[in-house]
Design a protein around this motif. Structure first.
Motif, mmCIF file in Angstrom:
data_model
loop_
_atom_site.group_PDB
_atom_site.id
_atom_site.type_symbol
_atom_site.label_atom_id
_atom_site.label_comp_id
_atom_site.label_asym_id
_atom_site.label_seq_id
_atom_site.Cartn_x
_atom_site.Cartn_y
_atom_site.Cartn_z
ATOM 1 N N ALA A 16 -10.730 -12.737 101.136
ATOM 2 C CA ALA A 16 -10.574 -13.531 99.928
ATOM 3 C C ALA A 16 -10.303 -12.647 98.725
ATOM 4 N N MET A 17 -10.996 -11.516 98.661
ATOM 5 C CA MET A 17 -10.763 -10.590 97.561
ATOM 6 C C MET A 17 -9.336 -10.081 97.582
ATOM 7 N N THR A 18 -8.830 -9.818 98.806
ATOM 8 C CA THR A 18 -7.457 -9.337 98.925
ATOM 9 C C THR A 18 -6.481 -10.333 98.339
ATOM 10 N N ALA A 19 -6.674 -11.605 98.677
ATOM 11 C CA ALA A 19 -5.761 -12.622 98.175
ATOM 12 C C ALA A 19 -5.754 -12.643 96.654
ATOM 13 N N ALA A 20 -6.948 -12.461 96.070
ATOM 14 C CA ALA A 20 -7.006 -12.431 94.614
ATOM 15 C C ALA A 20 -6.366 -11.178 94.044
ATOM 16 N N LEU A 21 -6.618 -10.047 94.700
ATOM 17 C CA LEU A 21 -6.090 -8.782 94.195
ATOM 18 C C LEU A 21 -4.584 -8.702 94.306
ATOM 19 N N CYS A 22 -4.003 -9.408 95.290
ATOM 20 C CA CYS A 22 -2.545 -9.361 95.428
ATOM 21 C C CYS A 22 -1.862 -9.924 94.191
ATOM 22 N N ALA A 23 -2.615 -10.707 93.431
ATOM 23 C CA ALA A 23 -2.048 -11.233 92.193
ATOM 24 C C ALA A 23 -2.253 -10.272 91.037
ATOM 25 N N LEU A 24 -3.036 -9.196 91.248
ATOM 26 C CA LEU A 24 -3.286 -8.216 90.197
ATOM 27 C C LEU A 24 -2.401 -7.018 90.372
ATOM 28 N N PRO A 25 -1.942 -6.540 89.309
ATOM 29 C CA PRO A 25 -1.293 -5.279 89.488
ATOM 30 C C PRO A 25 -2.335 -4.196 89.600
ATOM 31 N N LEU A 187 -9.889 -1.329 92.401
ATOM 32 C CA LEU A 187 -9.679 -2.456 93.304
ATOM 33 C C LEU A 187 -8.238 -2.435 93.772
ATOM 34 N N THR A 188 -8.026 -2.631 95.068
ATOM 35 C CA THR A 188 -6.683 -2.621 95.634
ATOM 36 C C THR A 188 -6.501 -3.810 96.558
ATOM 37 N N GLY A 189 -5.317 -4.400 96.518
ATOM 38 C CA GLY A 189 -4.977 -5.466 97.460
ATOM 39 C C GLY A 189 -3.523 -5.355 97.867
ATOM 40 N N GLY A 190 -3.216 -5.690 99.109
ATOM 41 C CA GLY A 190 -1.832 -5.622 99.558
ATOM 42 C C GLY A 190 -1.646 -6.224 100.926
ATOM 43 N N GLN A 191 -0.383 -6.324 101.349
ATOM 44 C CA GLN A 191 -0.070 -6.767 102.701
ATOM 45 C C GLN A 191 1.386 -6.449 102.997
ATOM 46 N N TYR A 192 1.805 -6.647 104.257
ATOM 47 C CA TYR A 192 3.180 -6.390 104.642
ATOM 48 C C TYR A 192 4.109 -7.488 104.117
ATOM 49 N N PHE A 193 5.358 -7.108 103.835
ATOM 50 C CA PHE A 193 6.345 -8.058 103.346
ATOM 51 C C PHE A 193 6.444 -9.277 104.263
ATOM 52 N N ASP A 194 6.470 -9.037 105.580
ATOM 53 C CA ASP A 194 6.706 -10.102 106.544
ATOM 54 C C ASP A 194 5.425 -10.667 107.131
ATOM 55 N N GLY A 195 4.320 -10.459 106.441
ATOM 56 C CA GLY A 195 3.066 -11.051 106.858
ATOM 57 C C GLY A 195 2.192 -10.108 107.661
ATOM 58 N N GLY A 196 0.902 -10.373 107.600
ATOM 59 C CA GLY A 196 -0.063 -9.563 108.321
ATOM 60 C C GLY A 196 -0.448 -8.319 107.554
ATOM 61 N N GLY A 197 -1.460 -7.609 108.081
ATOM 62 C CA GLY A 197 -1.915 -6.381 107.463
ATOM 63 C C GLY A 197 -2.567 -6.568 106.112
ATOM 64 N N TYR A 801 3.494 -4.066 100.242
ATOM 65 C CA TYR A 801 3.383 -4.091 98.785
ATOM 66 C C TYR A 801 1.915 -4.185 98.383
ATOM 67 N N TYR A 802 1.620 -3.720 97.176
ATOM 68 C CA TYR A 802 0.225 -3.641 96.776
ATOM 69 C C TYR A 802 0.092 -3.737 95.262
ATOM 70 N N ALA A 803 -1.125 -3.991 94.837
ATOM 71 C CA ALA A 803 -1.479 -3.977 93.423
ATOM 72 C C ALA A 803 -2.855 -3.351 93.273
ATOM 73 N N LYS A 804 -3.057 -2.649 92.153
ATOM 74 C CA LYS A 804 -4.327 -1.971 91.912
ATOM 75 C C LYS A 804 -4.793 -2.208 90.483
ATOM 76 N N LEU A 805 -6.077 -2.182 90.329
ATOM 77 C CA LEU A 805 -6.699 -2.252 89.014
ATOM 78 C C LEU A 805 -7.811 -1.221 88.989
ATOM 79 N N THR A 806 -7.824 -0.368 87.952
ATOM 80 C CA THR A 806 -8.869 0.655 87.843
ATOM 81 C C THR A 806 -9.520 0.615 86.475
ATOM 82 N N TYR A 807 -10.755 1.088 86.476
ATOM 83 C CA TYR A 807 -11.490 1.265 85.224
ATOM 84 C C TYR A 807 -12.106 2.659 85.257
ATOM 85 N N SER A 808 -11.780 3.463 84.254
ATOM 86 C CA SER A 808 -12.302 4.822 84.150
ATOM 87 C C SER A 808 -13.303 4.888 83.001
ATOM 88 N N PHE A 809 -14.390 5.593 83.222
ATOM 89 C CA PHE A 809 -15.432 5.687 82.192
ATOM 90 C C PHE A 809 -15.993 7.088 82.129
#
Length: 809
Positions: A16-25, A187-197, A801-809
């Motif tokens: 579920a987190m992956t699905a949300a993260l795929c919408a995040l860069p 946080l990172t999310g991604g998957q293959y272009f043609d599905g899976g992974g 394809y993937y998207a990432k979000l980071t926070y540095s402190f």
């Protein structure tokens, strides 16, 4: 027995987190730089030596380069920076849950992995089935979180005399972070272009200062990676009209694709300054992995009462892997001292579910659908004492002397499966380990080394090392290394090495025993040290011996341009390789069936499925003398474009070719001509690209960073014998260029976003030889499902394809 299916549900939250993260860069930490630490500790015992001055080829990979890779995996990230480091894209059976990597075209077992300069233990999961990664039991890099790493030093030179007799291809030294403040969350999310992974990853790194004279760097990572499926239709499905309305018909066999993994791993690095002279240090990792891979679909007639539409068995493991080092370093008079002990362990509990034992059901009217099939366990305890001292002897620089001793204790064991798992032919897809497979084994290794580094004159650096090792099961050996570098000017230098090596077999290669099955075949992996192997004239394994030559050129023609070219040759005698199939029954045309093989199977206590078309054995043997030749090139050049930013250009490439000089007879009953056919030759010579080139441009302008990589792979090929005709069918993966793109932007308050793709244009490898596929389909073999070559150097899943979000402190 554990709930062998329940762990799949444990991945739901990350899915579920992956699905949300795929919408995040992830952008890298704001305080990071793109230049790795220049002072190196690998390949030399001299302190303060910079990579640019090294007499041996060292490639440095910094933490930023590791982070600019879409898949959050250390081996994959390292492969995108070091062309001579090739990662396995797919493994058969259990090997799909522990993918291996190779350096300079050799076996995974020929590369030594260090963490902070200390030996890392290997996995207990042996890669058994055929392929260029066969026999791999090296360190599993997935248990080292990327977020814990400061940089990596890759020594592409033989180093057996310096670090241990198995460092034939080179050394990978992973240097952990020592930050005592700050940190990142990614946080990172991604998957293959043609599905899976589908992939979801969260990592956390923080630096602490528990006391004014100490640091503690902590890392936690949780990752989920889901199944993929790139298989063709199963020709057997057409024989069962009941399946016409089954979901997915006729694509009912999902064996060609990624397995599923859920991984949680922690790492720490601690240092305490006792006083001005002495330091205490400790570091380690702890990880748990739950993984599963789909096996060949079984047809509806196998267990119709339980599975009227057939079934897809799944092999699964629950794995615990951990390592810890405790050491102290300091000065005694003029001598530097480092004393440390490292303990590492890898435990795997193995399961098989969504399956059944056909013979048990026929005999009793009942079969479990889930089985505990046994376990692997490997341990390694290493204690080292290193001494260093400089002497002023009238040379251009002081002579540096290093002395050391090492004691290593290793164990390897297999535990028997539950009775139902190994009743007669056992559970479908993964028969449980029988009493004759099980056992516990151990050995000791003691070593002593001396290393002298000197500069007789200012332009000349010479390093001489010698090492003596004594194995409790293989006796003693002495290996040596001479390395030299001559600087003609600040712009031109030459360097070269001559070294010898000695690799004792891994304990898994010696003692692993199991039955490998498919719907049409059953083969026993026979331990070469077993009594059953003696019936075939095989009396165990002996060590490999190697000689390594290298010659390199270091160029700095301008202040900005740097280039290295290093050529090498590695000769290995008595190289340990997997045999081809040795048949007891059902051999293809032109291949003999040996009654002695059937007798050896019975003597080993194995009962095979009587319904399969062919049976036999496989073994690891001292099977060949090989020569590997190659050239590594690294070039870098930075360019400033003023208001339009800065670009770091780099070009790195490798050419490597392995040739079998001769195959070796195992016994009078098993001559080389029977053991090693053209399929084995192509595993060693053709299944890895001879040429791999990575060209990259890293453009930075204000808060924007764009990384573009183009990777070229030369042609690879394999030979497979037709299962009926015995015809050697050649399949090829044509040359390819893949594009990787990462775009990152640094936001206010320590935030960063990143989007990108690996294999941006979704390139797939060529399919298997049509003639071979036609033969599979005509025979109704499940192997017709595997339409892509499993050895493809860039996999067969297409783009990611993937998207990432980071926070540095």
């Amino acid at each position: 027995m554990r709930d062998v299916a329940g762990f799949l549900r444990s991945g739901a939250s990350l899915t579920a987190m992956t699905a949300a993260l795929c919408a995040l860069p992830s952008l890298v930490q704001a305080q990071d730089t793109d230049q790795p630490t220049e002072v190196i500790v690998t390949g030399t015992r001299t302190t303060g030596l910079k990579a640019v001055d090294s007499p041996a080829p060292i490639q440095l990979v910094d933490s930023n380069a590791l982070k600019r890779v879409g898949a959050p995996d250390l081996a994959a990230a390292l492969s995108q920076s070091v062309p001579s480091f090739n990662v396995q894209s797919f493994g058969s059976d259990m090997a799909n849950q522990t993918l291996s990597a190779r350096l300079r075209g050799l076996s995974p077992n020929h590369t030594l992995v260090l963490v902070n300069g200390k030996r890392r233990h290997g996995t207990s999961n042996l890669a058994v089935l055929g392929g260029s990664f066969q026999g791999g039991a090296a360190a599993d890099l997935s248990f080292i979180p990327v977020a814990s790493i400061d940089h990596i030093e890759v020594l592409t030179d033989g180093a057996a005399a310096q670090y241990g007799t198995d460092a034939i291809a080179g050394v990978i030294n992973i240097i952990q972070k020592k930050n005592d403040s700050g940190g990142t969350i990614a946080l990172t999310g991604g998957q293959y272009f043609d599905g899976g992974g589908k992939t979801g990853d969260i990592s956390f790194n923080i630096g602490l200062a528990p006391t004014p004279k100490s640091f503690l760097n902590l890392t936690y990572e949780s990752k989920y990676h889901g199944y993929s499926d790139r298989g063709a239709a199963d020709p057997r499905a057409a024989n069962y009209p009941i399946l016409a309305t089954a979901p997915g018909y006729p694509y009912l066999n999902h064996i060609q694709g990624d397995g599923m993994q859920r991984l949680n791993v922690m790492a720490y690095n601690y240092g305490y300054q006792i006083n001005d002279t002495w330091d205490l240090y400790s570091f380690g990792t702890y990880g748990r992995k739950a993984a599963a891979s789909l096996e060949n679909w079984r047809t509806p007639d196998k267990l119709p009462a339980l599975y009227p539409l057939g079934f897809n068995p799944r092999e699964a493991d629950h794995e615990a892997d951990y390592s810890a080092t405790l050491g102290i370093s300091g000065m005694i008079g003029k001598w530097g001292l480092d004393l440390a002990t490292t303990y590492g362990e890898d435990d795997m509990d193995l399961s098989n579910y969504s399956t059944g034992n056909i013979s048990l059901y026929k005999d009793t009217g009942f079969t479990p659908t889930a089985f505990y099939v046994g376990s692997f366990k490997g341990t390694q305890e290493t204690t080292t004492l290193d001494l260093t001292r400089s002497f002023e002897v009238g040379m251009a620089e002081p002579l540096n002397l290093a002395l050391g001793v090492e004691h290593r204790h290793e164990t390897y064991g297999i535990t028997q499966g539950d009775p139902a798992s190994n009743y007669k032919e056992g559970a479908q897809a993964f028969p449980g380990f029988a009493a004759t497979d099980a056992g516990s084994h151990s050995r000791n290794n003691d070593g002593v080394y001396a290393d002298v580094s000197m500069k007789p004159i200012e332009p000349l650096l010479v390093d001489v090392a010698v090492r003596y090792e004594d194995y409790s099961d293989f006796g003693s050996t002495t290996v040596g290394k001479v390395t030299a570098r001559y600087d003609f000017s600040p712009a031109v230098a030459v360097r070269g090495t001559i070294s010898t090596g000695f690799r004792a077999p891994t304990m898994a290669e010696e003692y692993y025993s199991a039955t490998n099955v498919s719907p049409t075949s059953a083969f026993v992996q026979l331990p070469p040290n077993s009594n059953a192997a003696k019936l075939l004239g095989v009396d165990g394994l002996k060590p490999e011996k190697s000689t390594n030559y290298s010659l390199g050129l270091v160029l700095h023609p301008t202040a900005k341009l740097s280039m290295t070219v290093d050529a090498y040759q590695i000769d290995i005698d008595d190289r340990i390789i997997g045999s081809g199939s040795i048949y007891g029954s059902g051999a293809p045309a032109g291949v003999p069936n040996l009654s002695e093989v059937t007798a050896a199977i019975e003597a080993n206590g194995n009962v095979l499925d009587s319904s399969v078309a062919s049976t036999g054995v496989n073994m690891f043997l001292n099977g060949a003398d090989t020569t590997t030749k190659g050239v590594d090139v690294v070039l870098s050049y930075p360019t400033s474009f003023g208001h339009f930013g800065h670009v770091d250009w780099s070009l790195s490439g490798t050419y490597v070719s392995t040739e079998v000089k001769k195959y070796l007879d195992a016994s009078s009953l098993l001559p080389a001509a029977l053991l090693f056919d053209s399929t084995v030759t192509t595993r060693l010579e053709k299944q890895s690209p001879t040429t791999r080139v990575i060209g990259s441009a890293l453009w930075k302008i204000k808060k924007l960073t764009v990384s573009l990589k183009e990777t070229y792979y030369s042609k690879t090929s394999s030979v497979t014998l037709g299962p009926k005709s015995g015809t050697p069918f050649v399949s090829e993966v044509e040359p390819a260029i893949l594009t990787d793109l990462d775009i990152s932007y640094r936001l206010p308050k320590g935030l960063g976003v990143s989007i990108g793709a690996n294999n941006l244009f979704n390139h797939y490898p060529e399919k298997i030889n049509p003639g071979l596929m036609a033969e599979y389909e005509a025979l109704g073999y499940s192997t017709a499902v595997s339409q892509y070559q499993s050895y493809s150097p860039f996999g067969f899943n297409g783009g990611y394809y993937y998207a990432k979000l980071t926070y540095s402190f």
